[in-house]
Enzyme design. Structure first.
Site, short mmCIF file in Angstrom:
data_model
loop_
_atom_site.label_atom_id
_atom_site.label_comp_id
_atom_site.label_asym_id
_atom_site.label_seq_id
_atom_site.Cartn_x
_atom_site.Cartn_y
_atom_site.Cartn_z
N SER A 84 0.84 -1.19 0.00
CA SER A 84 0.00 0.00 0.00
C SER A 84 0.87 1.24 0.00
O SER A 84 2.02 1.20 0.47
CB SER A 84 -0.90 -0.01 1.24
OG SER A 84 -1.50 1.26 1.46
N TYR A 110 -1.89 -0.24 10.46
CA TYR A 110 -2.09 -0.64 9.05
C TYR A 110 -0.80 -0.45 8.27
O TYR A 110 -0.37 -1.33 7.51
CB TYR A 110 -3.21 0.19 8.42
CG TYR A 110 -3.43 -0.11 6.96
CD1 TYR A 110 -4.01 -1.31 6.56
CD2 TYR A 110 -3.06 0.79 5.97
CE1 TYR A 110 -4.22 -1.60 5.22
CE2 TYR A 110 -3.25 0.51 4.63
CZ TYR A 110 -3.84 -0.68 4.26
OH TYR A 110 -4.02 -0.97 2.93
#
Length: 280
Positions: A84, A110
């Site tokens: 990501s 995350y």
């Protein structure tokens, strides 16, 4: 085509699928590790007690690769790991990997899960080349797109879209800056299938900020460049999942039966899709 149940937040589920596929003995030629969860507003854990994002986005995939290693070796597989743009910043919280003391809004956790997974993918490529496993490991990221990752998710305790989901949706619909759900998959597809994609390299959208655009090679994010960190997360991950890669590699007698197979993981509770008789 065959569909299989897989819950990446459960190490037992991953082990069960791995055992089933190994018993079938069909080499795997492409594996795209794409599943993920993002920023539950409150800290949650997997059934194994890991922080949910670290356990699903990172450890679940590590365990999947470990259990499938003989089949990946037999197929001289391309393994593509989806990270990501959140891995661009942040760091591994070595003193509190499970975020028991500092979870906050979940974004740092995350980011850690994606950094850890990127480091693992790079270390997988280095170790494959050193040991002659025949596996090529690449990395990809989707940019920004209005996907279900940011949507309301009752099981995560999120009743509203995450972050700027609505703005991303508007920009995507107008073709401005960000990508679409369809274009977001193209970097991983390039990394997994293109003869011009190389092990240890990273692919993502080439537009402004890498938010959208056609897929292209990217420079590794700074948190992914530390080889010592990659070796450290590899060792820690093996201990946490309880599946040593050395043992998995030693069982490579499951090698080729001639058929061709490809696998792609799509979501936390999803399917591995296997195609036989044709390359991806």
């Amino acid at each position: 085509m065959s569909l299989r149940e897989l819950d990446l937040s459960s190490l037992d589920s991953v082990a069960t699928l791995g055992a089933t596929l190994r018993s079938e003995g069909r080499p795997i030629h492409v594996l795209i590790n794409n599943a993920g969860v993002m920023t539950p507003p409150e800290r949650q854990t997997t059934v194994d007690g890991f922080e949910l994002q670290f356990g699903t986005n990172h450890l679940g995939h590590v365990a999947l690769v470990a259990h499938l290693l003989p089949l990946l070796q037999a197929g001289r597989a391309r393994v593509t790991s989806q990270i990501s743009i959140a891995a661009r910043f942040g760091a591994i919280n070595w003193d509190d990997l499970q975020w028991q003391d500092s979870y906050g809004d979940g974004m740092a956790a995350y980011s850690q899960s994606k950094i850890a997974f990127g480091l693992f993918a790079l270390e997988l490529d280095r170790r494959s080349r050193a040991a002659g496993w025949g596996i090529t490991s690449t990395l990809a990221h989707p940019g920004l797109a209005p996907t279900s990752l940011l949507a309301p998710r009752a099981e995560l305790g999120r009743d509203q879209p995450a972050g700027n989901r609505r703005l991303i949706g508007v920009l995507s619909a107008r073709g401005i800056l960000v990508g679409t759900a369809e274009s977001a998959g193209l970097p991983a597809l390039l990394a997994a299938t293109s003869p011009e994609a190389h092990g240890g390299h990273f692919y993502g959208p080439r537009g402004l900020g890498s938010f959208g655009g056609a897929p292209a090679e990217q420079r590794l994010y700074r948190p992914l460049r530390n080889i010592d960190d990659a070796e450290r997360i590899w060792q820690i991950s093996q201990e946490l999942i309880g599946v040593p890669f050395g043992n998995a590699a030693a069982t490579a007698a499951h090698s080729a039966m001639g058929g061709r197979a490809s696998a792609a993981v799509h979501s936390v509770r999803s399917s591995i899709v296997t195609r036989t008789g044709e390359p991806l």
